[in-house]
Design an enzyme around this catalytic site. Structure first.
Site, short mmCIF file in Angstrom:
data_model
loop_
_atom_site.label_atom_id
_atom_site.label_comp_id
_atom_site.label_asym_id
_atom_site.label_seq_id
_atom_site.Cartn_x
_atom_site.Cartn_y
_atom_site.Cartn_z
N GLY A 1 1.04 -0.81 0.02
CA GLY A 1 -0.01 -0.07 -0.12
C GLY A 1 0.81 0.81 -0.01
CE LYS A 2 6.47 1.41 3.32
NZ LYS A 2 7.51 -0.01 2.28
NE ARG A 3 3.02 9.09 -5.89
CZ ARG A 3 3.17 10.04 -5.76
NH1 ARG A 3 3.03 10.98 -4.84
NH2 ARG A 3 3.09 10.63 -6.82
#
Ligand code: GLU
Length: 339
Positions: free
Chosen positions: A265-267
Site C-alpha cells: 500500500g506504499k506509493r
C-alpha cells in the site's frame, strides 16, 4: 450552467503535461494513459505540453526521453513538439509572455504582493510538512502570511536591502476562501484555500514562474477542457480554481486518479519505463497490465491504447465510477522490479 457542465459542453481538449525532470515512470504512464483515453474516447484533441519552467531541474534529454516513452506506449498527441498547431509553443520555458500577462491581470486586481521570506524562514515557521484536510494529499507548507501585512515603507526597505521578492497571490481566509468542485472520481471536493496552504506563490524570488500560475494560464490559453492527473495534485486544484475565477477562464472537468502503490500500500510509481523496456517488456505489456490493475481488462494480456480506447468507446467511455478508489496496486508482474 455550472462550470462543470460548461466544460462538458465544449469539444474535449485534454493534455499530457509531463515535467521533463527525469525518466517517465509507471505512475506517469498510468496518468497519461487515462488522460489520453479520456480525450480519445470522446473524439477530443490531445496536447503534449512540457512543463519545463524550472531551468535547474528540466533537461532537453528528459524531454526527448518522455516523447520516446510515450510513443513506445502507443500514446500519441495531436498538438505538441513536432506537431505544431494553433496552441504553440508547447514548452513552458517558451511561454513566459502568457504568464506575464496573467500576472499583470492579477496585479491589476490588487491581489499580488511581494514576499521577502526565504525558504529557510518559511521552513522554520511551517515546521513539519503539512497534511491539511483529509484525503486531499499534501498541500506543502502553509504560508503564515508574514509579508501580506508589510507596509509600503517596509517593502521598500526590504527591497533596498537587496532581498529578492517572490510574488504571492492574496487569498481569502477561512470560510471566505472555501472552494468546492466536482471531481469525476472523488465526487464533490470542498476545502478552504487556507487549508490548501494560504497565499501561494505566482513567481519565485529567482524569477521562475510557479507551477500554479503556469499550468492555469496555459490550460486557459490552450482551451483545455479536461484535466486527468494524479491524486497527489488534488490540493492544487482549489488554488487553480481561484486563478480561473480571477483570470476569467472556464474551469476544466477534473479527474484525480488514485496513485500506484506497491503490495503493502506504499506509493510506488517510481519504476521507469526504460527499465521495463530493458527487461524486454513492450509498451502493450505495460498498457495491458495497467488496464488490468484498473479493472478495465480481465487479464494482463498485451493491449494497445488504441485497442483499449475502442473497447471503452463501444462501452460508452471511461466508467469513472468503476475505477478503483484510494490506490491501485502496481501490476503483479512488475512488483519484483519495484524494490
Ligand atoms: N507537470 C505536472 C507533473 O508532472 C503535472 C501538472 C498537471 O497535470 O497539472 O506533475
Amino acid at each position: 450552467m455550472t462550470s462543470a457542465s460548461a466544460a462538458a459542453a465544449r469539444p474535449v481538449v485534454g493534455r499530457l503535461a509531463p515535467s521533463p525532470t527525469g525518466l517517465l515512470h509507471l505512475g506517469n504512464a498510468w496518468s497519461f494513459l487515462m488522460a489520453w483515453l479520456d480525450a480519445r474516447t470522446r473524439g477530443g484533441t490531445i496536447i503534449l505540453r512540457h512543463e519545463d519552467i524550472d531551468p535547474a531541474r528540466s533537461r532537453p534529454e528528459w524531454r526527448e526521453g518522455i516523447e520516446r516513452d510515450l510513443r513506445w506506449l502507443g500514446i500519441d498527441w495531436d498538438e505538441g513538439p513536432g506537431m505544431e498547431g494553433s496552441r504553440s509553443p508547447y514548452l513552458q520555458s517558451e511561454r513566459g509572455a502568457v504568464y506575464e500577462s496573467a500576472l499583470e491581470k492579477l496585479s491589476g486586481l490588487g491581489l499580488v504582493y511581494p514576499c521577502f521570506c526565504t525558504r529557510r524562514e518559511l521552513r522554520m515557521l511551517a515546521g513539519a510538512p503539512h497534511g491539511a484536510a483529509d484525503g486531499l494529499g499534501d498541500c506543502g507548507a502553509p504560508y503564515p502570511g508574514t509579508c501580506r501585512r508589510l507596509s509600503d515603507a517596509e517593502r521598500e526597505e526590504r527591497a533596498r536591502s537587496g532581498r529578492h521578492a517572490a510574488l504571492r497571490l492574496l487569498c481569502p481566509d477561512g470560510e471566505d476562501g472555501r472552494m468546492t468542485f466536482s471531481d469525476r472520481l472523488a465526487g464533490e471536493v470542498s476545502c478552504t484555500l487556507s487549508e490548501c496552504g494560504g497565499d501561494f506563490p505566482l513567481r519565485r524570488s529567482d524569477g521562475v514562474w510557479s507551477y500554479q500560475l503556469a499550468v492555469c494560464a496555459d490550460d486557459i490559453a490552450m482551451g483545455v477542457t479536461s484535466v486527468v492527473r494524479g491524486e497527489d495534485i488534488l490540493f492544487s486544484t482549489p488554488r487553480q480554481l481561484r486563478l480561473y475565477r480571477l483570470l476569467g477562464g472556464t474551469p476544466p472537468e477534473y479527474a484525480h486518479l488514485p496513485l500506484l502503490c506497491d503490495g503493502e500500500g506504499k506509493r510506488h510509481g517510481g519504476l521507469s519505463l526504460q527499465a521495463l523496456r530493458e527487461r524486454g517488456f513492450t509498451g502493450a505489456d505495460v498498457i495491458g497490465s495497467l488496464a488490468c490493475a484498473a479493472r478495465r481488462a480481465p487479464d494482463d494480456s498485451p493491449l494497445t491504447p488504441a485497442a483499449l480506447a475502442e473497447k471503452l468507446r463501444t462501452g460508452g467511455g471511461i466508467p469513472w465510477s468503476r475505477i478503483p478508489r484510494g490506490k491501485i496496486t502496481v501490476p503483479e508482474r512488475f512488483l519484483p522490479l519495484c524494490s
